[in-house]
Structure formats: structure tokens, C-alpha cells
Motif scaffolding. Structure first.
Motif, mmCIF file in Angstrom:
data_model
loop_
_atom_site.group_PDB
_atom_site.id
_atom_site.type_symbol
_atom_site.label_atom_id
_atom_site.label_comp_id
_atom_site.label_asym_id
_atom_site.label_seq_id
_atom_site.Cartn_x
_atom_site.Cartn_y
_atom_site.Cartn_z
ATOM 1 N N ASN A 1 10.397 -24.101 -7.060
ATOM 2 C CA ASN A 1 10.691 -24.693 -9.318
ATOM 3 C C ASN A 1 9.952 -25.807 -8.327
ATOM 4 N N LYS A 2 10.806 -26.398 -7.975
ATOM 5 C CA LYS A 2 10.237 -27.858 -8.392
ATOM 6 C C LYS A 2 9.063 -28.214 -7.354
ATOM 7 N N LEU A 3 8.402 -27.138 -6.512
ATOM 8 C CA LEU A 3 6.930 -27.206 -6.653
ATOM 9 C C LEU A 3 5.827 -27.389 -7.672
ATOM 10 N N LYS A 4 6.486 -25.922 -8.542
ATOM 11 C CA LYS A 4 5.817 -25.372 -9.913
ATOM 12 C C LYS A 4 5.690 -26.723 -11.299
ATOM 13 N N TYR A 5 7.502 -27.567 -10.851
ATOM 14 C CA TYR A 5 7.472 -28.739 -11.607
ATOM 15 C C TYR A 5 6.124 -29.704 -11.004
ATOM 16 N N HIS A 6 5.841 -29.657 -10.628
ATOM 17 C CA HIS A 6 5.365 -30.525 -9.682
ATOM 18 C C HIS A 6 3.516 -30.258 -9.743
ATOM 19 N N ILE A 7 3.209 -28.941 -10.061
ATOM 20 C CA ILE A 7 1.608 -29.276 -10.040
ATOM 21 C C ILE A 7 1.925 -29.241 -11.375
ATOM 22 N N GLY A 8 2.918 -28.563 -12.532
ATOM 23 C CA GLY A 8 2.390 -28.872 -13.861
ATOM 24 C C GLY A 8 2.338 -30.103 -14.135
ATOM 25 N N LYS A 9 3.167 -31.253 -13.589
ATOM 26 C CA LYS A 9 3.222 -32.578 -14.026
ATOM 27 C C LYS A 9 2.221 -33.180 -12.862
ATOM 28 N N SER A 10 1.314 -32.635 -12.103
ATOM 29 C CA SER A 10 0.466 -33.675 -10.676
ATOM 30 C C SER A 10 0.090 -34.367 -11.783
ATOM 31 N N ASP A 11 -0.600 -34.849 -13.105
ATOM 32 C CA ASP A 11 -1.287 -35.950 -13.162
ATOM 33 C C ASP A 11 -0.668 -36.846 -14.054
ATOM 34 N N SER A 12 1.115 -37.051 -13.619
ATOM 35 C CA SER A 12 1.964 -37.785 -14.058
ATOM 36 C C SER A 12 2.256 -38.503 -12.750
ATOM 37 N N TYR A 13 2.622 -38.314 -11.551
ATOM 38 C CA TYR A 13 2.894 -38.602 -10.180
ATOM 39 C C TYR A 13 1.405 -38.967 -9.012
ATOM 40 N N LYS A 14 2.223 -40.911 -8.712
ATOM 41 C CA LYS A 14 1.150 -41.119 -7.638
ATOM 42 C C LYS A 14 2.156 -40.984 -6.470
ATOM 43 N N TYR A 15 0.983 -41.513 -5.730
ATOM 44 C CA TYR A 15 1.687 -42.202 -4.058
ATOM 45 C C TYR A 15 2.539 -43.568 -4.270
ATOM 46 N N SER A 16 2.810 -43.586 -3.670
ATOM 47 C CA SER A 16 3.955 -44.666 -4.022
ATOM 48 C C SER A 16 3.478 -45.613 -2.939
ATOM 49 N N TYR A 17 2.466 -46.931 -2.336
ATOM 50 C CA TYR A 17 2.262 -47.398 -1.441
ATOM 51 C C TYR A 17 3.398 -48.295 -1.154
ATOM 52 N N PHE A 18 4.284 -48.752 -2.373
ATOM 53 C CA PHE A 18 5.194 -50.189 -1.952
ATOM 54 C C PHE A 18 6.501 -49.111 -0.750
ATOM 55 N N GLY A 19 6.655 -48.134 -1.382
ATOM 56 C CA GLY A 19 7.471 -47.494 -0.691
ATOM 57 C C GLY A 19 6.935 -47.409 0.743
ATOM 58 N N LEU A 20 6.048 -46.644 0.765
ATOM 59 C CA LEU A 20 5.282 -47.117 2.127
ATOM 60 C C LEU A 20 5.619 -48.070 3.205
ATOM 61 N N SER A 21 5.020 -49.207 2.408
ATOM 62 C CA SER A 21 5.124 -50.564 2.770
ATOM 63 C C SER A 21 7.100 -51.393 3.201
ATOM 64 N N MET A 22 7.597 -51.096 2.077
ATOM 65 C CA MET A 22 9.032 -50.979 1.959
ATOM 66 C C MET A 22 9.393 -49.844 3.446
ATOM 67 N N MET A 23 9.664 -48.741 3.305
ATOM 68 C CA MET A 23 9.693 -47.711 4.628
ATOM 69 C C MET A 23 9.782 -48.439 6.186
ATOM 70 N N PHE A 24 8.493 -49.406 5.621
ATOM 71 C CA PHE A 24 8.482 -50.539 7.561
ATOM 72 C C PHE A 24 9.877 -51.443 7.414
ATOM 73 N N PHE A 25 10.090 -51.548 6.422
ATOM 74 C CA PHE A 25 10.910 -53.060 6.697
ATOM 75 C C PHE A 25 12.518 -52.357 6.213
ATOM 76 N N GLY A 26 12.628 -51.449 6.490
ATOM 77 C CA GLY A 26 14.030 -50.793 6.649
ATOM 78 C C GLY A 26 15.034 -50.531 4.695
ATOM 79 N N MET A 27 14.077 -50.382 4.237
ATOM 80 C CA MET A 27 14.614 -50.210 2.653
ATOM 81 C C MET A 27 13.936 -49.588 2.128
ATOM 82 N N SER A 28 15.103 -48.679 1.697
ATOM 83 C CA SER A 28 15.086 -47.725 0.484
ATOM 84 C C SER A 28 14.362 -47.950 -0.925
ATOM 85 N N VAL A 29 13.489 -47.555 -1.422
ATOM 86 C CA VAL A 29 13.592 -47.530 -2.455
ATOM 87 C C VAL A 29 12.516 -46.651 -3.315
ATOM 88 N N LYS A 30 13.250 -46.676 -4.677
ATOM 89 C CA LYS A 30 12.802 -44.817 -4.935
ATOM 90 C C LYS A 30 12.483 -44.897 -6.697
#
Length: 184
Positions: free
Chosen positions: A94-123
Motif C-alpha cells: 500500500n505504501k508503494l502504491k501510494y508513492h506510485i500515485g504521488k510520484s511527481d510530488s516526491y524528490k530526491y533529498s540531496y540535502f538529506g544525503l549530505s547531512m547523513m555524512f555529518f551524522g545529522m538526521s533530517v526529514k
């Protein structure tokens, strides 16, 4: 190595770790000391679809048959088959179907990726890294092991957590031939 046997009678999820030999992946691996640079999830090996997040495209439905190589180089991968309850499998689907239906609303998080390397959790709203997305899908299903996950999860963390569920490690092309998904 014997041919892989995937039993679709049981409820399972599949986690696929891949490592593309492109410059972005090489950079991520170098600074993060990772073996793999990408993770995706599926609830069925029969329909050949995996789901994840990638750079410019955001949410993406992936078909491993379409990318067994990257510019002629075999793509290293690891496939994990994790048993789940029927209700967990339904929640994940169901979660995957939800994302399929709203796929245009979601983007890749480059900021989240960079924060991962600093050990900082960001949502961030409607933004994920590939590993953050798979982690969130597992959390949504209340998978017992997924409680350890956060936005700091890296592709290699799945390998550590699910090492007992490893069903294949090697070139993606070989995995596909073992699964008889392709004649590649």
C-alpha cells in the motif's frame, strides 16, 4: 552456485543493493566507505519491479532487467529475501502504491544525503534518499528490525541488518539469469 529459488507462496520483501560504477556512486562510496551506493525494495520477484529514489528523477520504479550493466560494466549487487507477515506485506504494498500515485510530488533529498555524512538526521517533506525511503517503507510496515532505522541509514546498513537473508551476491546480470527473469 545453484539457481536461486524464490518462493512467492510466503510473504516476503526483497531488498536489492546495487553499486553503479559512475562518478557519483564512486564519490559516495569513497567518502562513506560503502560497498553499495543504491538500495531498492520490492514485494514480489515475479513482477520484476523494485522501488526507490534516485537523483534527478526522485521516486522511481526500477526494472533490474533494464540495467544489468552500466556502460558495459557489470553492476555488483546483493539481494535479500526477508520473510514478513501478510499484514506487513500489505502495508508495504500500500505504501508503494501510494508513492506510485504521488510520484511527481516526491524528490530526491540531496540535502538529506549530505547531512547523513555529518551524522545529522533530517526529514524533509516529500524528499528521500534511496536508503531513507526503503527505511521509511519498512518502518511503516512495523518490521521489527526496522526500528533501528532512521534518515541516517546507508545502503550498507541493510546488508548488516539482513545478512542472514542474503540470497545472492554478485553481478546483476548473473542474478537475473539465476532468477530466470531475463536471458541477458
Amino acid at each position: 552456485m545453484q539457481k536461486l529459488r524464490i518462493n512467492e507462496k510466503d510473504h516476503r520483501i526483497y531488498i536489492l543493493l546495487t553499486d553503479y560504477p559512475d562518478n557519483v556512486s564512486k564519490f559516495l562510496k569513497r567518502i562513506g566507505f560503502w560497498h553499495y551506493s543504491h538500495v531498492s525494495i520490492s514485494t514480489s520477484m515475479m513482477d520484476k519491479k523494485f522501488f526507490s529514489f534516485v537523483g534527478k528523477k526522485g521516486f522511481r520504479i526500477e526494472d533490474p532487467v533494464l540495467h544489468p550493466t552500466y556502460k558495459g560494466t557489470d553492476v555488483p549487487c546483493a539481494l535479500f529475501s526477508i520473510p514478513v507477515s501478510e499484514s506487513e506485506c500489505t502495508k508495504i504494498t500500500n505504501k508503494l502504491k501510494y508513492h506510485i500515485g504521488k510520484s511527481d510530488s516526491y524528490k530526491y533529498s540531496y540535502f538529506g544525503l549530505s547531512m547523513m555524512f555529518f551524522g545529522m538526521s533530517v526529514k524533509l517533506k516529500n524528499q528521500y534518499t534511496c536508503s531513507g525511503f526503503v527505511s521509511d517503507v519498512l518502518k511503516n510496515a512495523s518490521n521489527p528490525k526496522s526500528k533501528e532505522f532512521s534518515s541516517l541509514v546507508k545502503p550498507d546498513d541493510f546488508e548488516v541488518l539482513y545478512k542472514r537473508n542474503l540470497v545472492f551476491r554478485g553481478p546483476l546480470r548473473k542474478m537475473l539469469s539465476y532468477l530466470k527473469m531475463s536471458s541477458v
